[in-house]
Design an enzyme around this catalytic site. Structure first.
Site, short mmCIF file in Angstrom:
data_model
loop_
_atom_site.label_atom_id
_atom_site.label_comp_id
_atom_site.label_asym_id
_atom_site.label_seq_id
_atom_site.Cartn_x
_atom_site.Cartn_y
_atom_site.Cartn_z
N SER A 221 0.83 -1.21 0.00
CA SER A 221 0.00 0.00 0.00
C SER A 221 0.86 1.27 0.00
CB SER A 221 -0.90 0.02 1.23
OG SER A 221 -1.53 1.28 1.31
N ARG B 133 -18.08 -6.20 -18.39
CA ARG B 133 -17.95 -7.52 -19.03
C ARG B 133 -19.15 -8.40 -18.66
NH1 ARG B 133 -12.91 -11.13 -17.17
NH2 ARG B 133 -13.96 -10.78 -15.19
N LYS C 295 -14.47 -3.75 1.83
CA LYS C 295 -15.25 -2.52 1.66
C LYS C 295 -16.75 -2.71 1.91
CE LYS C 295 -12.10 -0.12 -1.46
NZ LYS C 295 -11.93 0.61 -2.72
N ASP D 135 -13.61 7.08 -2.54
CA ASP D 135 -13.27 6.75 -3.93
C ASP D 135 -14.14 7.59 -4.86
OD1 ASP D 135 -11.33 4.81 -3.40
OD2 ASP D 135 -12.80 3.20 -3.31
N ALA E 259 -8.47 4.43 -13.67
CA ALA E 259 -8.28 4.16 -12.24
C ALA E 259 -7.05 3.30 -11.98
CB ALA E 259 -9.53 3.48 -11.66
P1 NAP Z 1 -13.36 -5.37 -8.58
O1 NAP Z 1 -14.44 -4.97 -7.66
O2 NAP Z 1 -12.77 -6.73 -8.47
O3 NAP Z 1 -13.92 -5.17 -10.09
C1 NAP Z 1 -13.14 -5.56 -11.20
C2 NAP Z 1 -13.76 -5.01 -12.47
O4 NAP Z 1 -12.90 -5.30 -13.56
C3 NAP Z 1 -15.12 -5.65 -12.81
O5 NAP Z 1 -15.92 -4.70 -13.47
C4 NAP Z 1 -14.68 -6.78 -13.77
O6 NAP Z 1 -15.73 -7.20 -14.64
C5 NAP Z 1 -13.62 -6.06 -14.56
N1 NAP Z 1 -12.69 -6.97 -15.23
C6 NAP Z 1 -11.76 -7.77 -14.65
N2 NAP Z 1 -11.07 -8.44 -15.59
C7 NAP Z 1 -11.60 -8.08 -16.80
C8 NAP Z 1 -11.33 -8.43 -18.14
N3 NAP Z 1 -10.35 -9.29 -18.46
N4 NAP Z 1 -12.04 -7.84 -19.12
C9 NAP Z 1 -13.02 -6.94 -18.83
N5 NAP Z 1 -13.33 -6.56 -17.56
C10 NAP Z 1 -12.64 -7.13 -16.56
O7 NAP Z 1 -12.11 -4.38 -8.49
P2 NAP Z 1 -12.14 -2.80 -8.16
O8 NAP Z 1 -11.90 -2.60 -6.72
O9 NAP Z 1 -13.36 -2.21 -8.77
O10 NAP Z 1 -10.82 -2.29 -8.92
C11 NAP Z 1 -10.80 -2.18 -10.33
C12 NAP Z 1 -9.53 -1.41 -10.74
O11 NAP Z 1 -9.58 -0.08 -10.22
C13 NAP Z 1 -8.24 -2.03 -10.19
O12 NAP Z 1 -7.23 -1.89 -11.16
C14 NAP Z 1 -7.90 -1.15 -8.99
O13 NAP Z 1 -6.52 -1.08 -8.70
C15 NAP Z 1 -8.41 0.20 -9.49
N6 NAP Z 1 -8.76 1.12 -8.40
C16 NAP Z 1 -8.08 2.30 -8.34
C17 NAP Z 1 -8.40 3.22 -7.38
C18 NAP Z 1 -7.65 4.51 -7.34
O14 NAP Z 1 -7.75 5.22 -6.34
N7 NAP Z 1 -6.93 4.86 -8.41
C19 NAP Z 1 -9.39 2.94 -6.41
C20 NAP Z 1 -10.06 1.71 -6.48
C21 NAP Z 1 -9.73 0.80 -7.49
P3 NAP Z 1 -16.71 -8.42 -14.20
O15 NAP Z 1 -17.72 -7.80 -13.28
O16 NAP Z 1 -17.27 -8.90 -15.46
O17 NAP Z 1 -15.83 -9.43 -13.49
#
Ligand code: NAP
Length: 273
Positions: free
Chosen positions: A14, A147, A65, A100, A217
């Site tokens: 982190s 997706r 979360k 977020d 993100a």
């Molecule tokens: P999450 O709840 O696990 O959601 C993952 C998302 O990615 C879902 O919509 C999933 O679709 C999609 N996905 C995964 N693999 C895929 C693929 N091969 N093709 C198309 N879609 C795909 O994760 P999250 O917490 O939302 O995080 C998502 C991203 O945002 C991560 O990279 C994380 O590091 C980033 N993030 C950044 C911040 C920031 O402050 N910058 C904050 C939070 C998260 P399905 O529903 O179809 O599985």
């Protein structure tokens, strides 16, 4: 001394500790920021323990979360998103926020982009829900594409029919609709993990255009394929570290009641990315 921290599993890599501690140091706040890694399923119990230990504030990351909702009073935004990433223990029960969503909006504002008009959010997981609710709360029309289409459609249906604070203008789609949706959008957010540690983009490059602002993100790498494609198309780009920064800034301000030293926190973050 006040103790703040992060619960997640895993939390080893982190960037929040150096980011927050740079803020305390700059303002002379007597505080430390530490990480905790409770077993999966123990998020609510960890918040209850932190209450008893006198922890002043906690950030919450994957996979806790949603779990921590059982141990806090979520504010209206966190309730709508169905997830909490910041807990403030100065109230009884502790208050749960989702920075977020507000951090994403502040990342746009930092770049002088007002969140108005039409947004496309790619992804309906935790970050996608936060982005969708955050931008719709600002009054944007949001198309959320995922997706797994059902997840996008049910998120949109819930937000359209919600009575709290009025219905939101949100529609759900599959990823195959991006080629049609993105040309009409003012703002595009990638909230999937596509592009993380890989040179792939979830958005067809031909749909990107010069009137668009794109926020990814994903922050490892900072320069994703999507952001490169967007820049090539003449779009304005905002990397994922800005969202990460401002979710931390919002938490810092809620906990300390002071304006966060954004420059110092940003420098601490970017030197480690
Ligand atoms: P999450 O709840 O696990 O959601 C993952 C998302 O990615 C879902 O919509 C999933 O679709 C999609 N996905 C995964 N693999 C895929 C693929 N091969 N093709 C198309 N879609 C795909 O994760 P999250 O917490 O939302 O995080 C998502 C991203 O945002 C991560 O990279 C994380 O590091 C980033 N993030 C950044 C911040 C920031 O402050 N910058 C904050 C939070 C998260 P399905 O529903 O179809 O599985």
């Amino acid at each position: 001394m006040d103790v703040y921290g992060l619960i997640g599993n895993p939390v080893d890599h982190s960037l929040s500790p150096p980011m927050h501690e740079a803020g305390y140091e700059r303002l002379g706040v007597d505080a430390r920021y530490v990480t905790f890694e409770p077993p999966k399923g123990e998020g609510a119990a960890a918040v209850e323990s932190a209450t008893r230990l006198g922890v002043a504030g906690l950030n919450v990351t994957i996979p806790f979360k949603q779990d921590v909702l059982a141990a806090v009073e979520p504010d209206a935004l966190a309730t709508r998103i169905g997830a909490v990433n910041t807990v403030d223990f100065s109230t009884d029960p502790p208050t749960g926020y989702n920075t977020d969503a507000t951090g994403l909006v502040r990342a746009f504002e930092h770049h002088d982009v007002s969140p108005a008009g039409q947004a496309v959010v790619v992804g309906a997981g935790g970050a996608g829900r936060a982005a969708t609710v955050g931008l719709a709360t600002e009054g944007m029309t949001v198309a959320v594409a995922n997706r797994t289409v059902d997840k996008a459609e049910s998120l949109a249906a819930t937000l359209r029919t919600s009575q709290a604070d009025g219905p939101m203008d949100v529609q759900g789609y599959g990823l195959d609709m991006l080629a049609d949706l993105v040309p009409d959008a003012d703002v595009l957010v990638n909230a999937t993990s596509v592009g993380m540690e890989e040179d792939r983009s979830p958005v067809p490059p031909g749909a990107l255009h010069g009137d668009l602002t794109v926020l990814d993100a994903v922050y490892t790498p900072l320069e994703t394929r999507l952001l490169r494609d967007a820049r090539d198309a003449g779009a304005r780009t905002i990397d994922g570290a800005w969202m990460l920064l401002y979710q931390g800034v919002e938490a810092f301000e809620r906990w300390t009641g002071q304006d966060a030293p954004v420059g110092a926190m940003n420098e601490a973050l970017r030197t480690r990315l």
